[in-house]
Design a protein around this motif. Sequence first.
Motif, mmCIF file in Angstrom:
data_model
loop_
_atom_site.group_PDB
_atom_site.id
_atom_site.type_symbol
_atom_site.label_atom_id
_atom_site.label_comp_id
_atom_site.label_asym_id
_atom_site.label_seq_id
_atom_site.Cartn_x
_atom_site.Cartn_y
_atom_site.Cartn_z
ATOM 1 N N HIS A 98 0.818 -1.208 0.000
ATOM 2 C CA HIS A 98 0.000 0.000 0.000
ATOM 3 C C HIS A 98 0.866 1.280 0.000
ATOM 4 C CE1 HIS A 98 -3.619 2.284 0.378
ATOM 5 N NE2 HIS A 98 -3.216 2.840 1.517
ATOM 6 N N GLU A 150 -8.880 2.453 -0.476
ATOM 7 C CA GLU A 150 -8.440 3.756 -0.954
ATOM 8 C C GLU A 150 -8.144 3.613 -2.444
ATOM 9 O OE1 GLU A 150 -4.832 5.139 0.831
ATOM 10 O OE2 GLU A 150 -5.043 7.138 -0.044
ATOM 11 N N TYR A 152 -6.123 4.078 -5.554
ATOM 12 C CA TYR A 152 -4.800 4.425 -6.070
ATOM 13 C C TYR A 152 -4.931 4.370 -7.591
ATOM 14 C CZ TYR A 152 -1.825 4.211 -1.833
ATOM 15 O OH TYR A 152 -1.202 4.451 -0.632
ATOM 16 N N HIS A 196 -5.192 0.223 2.989
ATOM 17 C CA HIS A 196 -5.332 1.501 3.686
ATOM 18 C C HIS A 196 -5.735 1.248 5.136
ATOM 19 C CE1 HIS A 196 -5.787 5.772 4.091
ATOM 20 N NE2 HIS A 196 -7.005 5.619 4.584
ATOM 21 N N GLU A 197 -5.203 2.073 6.058
ATOM 22 C CA GLU A 197 -5.310 1.785 7.491
ATOM 23 C C GLU A 197 -6.743 1.865 8.044
ATOM 24 O OE1 GLU A 197 -3.547 4.261 6.201
ATOM 25 O OE2 GLU A 197 -4.302 6.162 6.995
HETATM 26 ZN ZN ZN Z 1 -3.710 4.642 2.427
#
Ligand code: ZN
Length: 240
Positions: A98, A150, A152, A196-197
Amino acid sequence: MRVTIWNEYRHEKSNPAVAAIYPQGIHGALEAGLSRHDLGVIRTTTLDDPSQGLPDALLSETDVLVWWGHRHHDEVSDDLVARVCARVHAGMGLVVLHSGHFSKVFKRLMGTPCTLKWRADGERERIWTVDPSHPIAAGIPAHFTLEQEEMYGEPFAVPSPDEIVFLGWFKGGEAFRSGCCYKRGLGRIFYFQPGHETFPSYHDPTIIHVIANGIRWATPVAMMEGPFVNERVQPMEAIP
Ligand code: ZN
């Protein structure tokens, strides 16, 4: 095999929403999932541990290093970056996850800006396995879905990958080279985009399966004893 998972481990301590998803840290979730894949010894370490988590003794006993970082890439010392890159050149495998795309280690090994488009709105991602015969695709379906990730998006400013195993498509319209393979020196590098966290991707068995396959693929075939050196050598037999 000896696997070391390095995690920045700051979001989990400062953001309750992240701690709720990853109460044992992202490294803890990865370790728990990967431990079901018979990968050998798995250790975890974090940025705030001594020697920023990677003293020489641990790095030299690591066959494959897994890297997750995000907000604090700049805190990773240039000395550690140099030691990790040298170990990759000598043959250690590296799995970059990530937001690790923007880590000093990955940027140095790629030699390019490693920038991308992003949008953390939690949209659906459909991941396509575009190289089904690749070892990292073993046992992975032709496509699978994460309900929240997320985005990207391209252009991803990396060198053309040696192999692209996965492509990601996002609900908002963008596409991304989500699983990319490289060799640097004797070391193999696998970059994988999900994680993503604030989304639970590392609790997803398919995501963990891909990372486990990536670790296996990146396992050293040959390790050099020391660093690459530029040296004049004597001929093996007389040259007329
Ligand atoms: Zn992220």
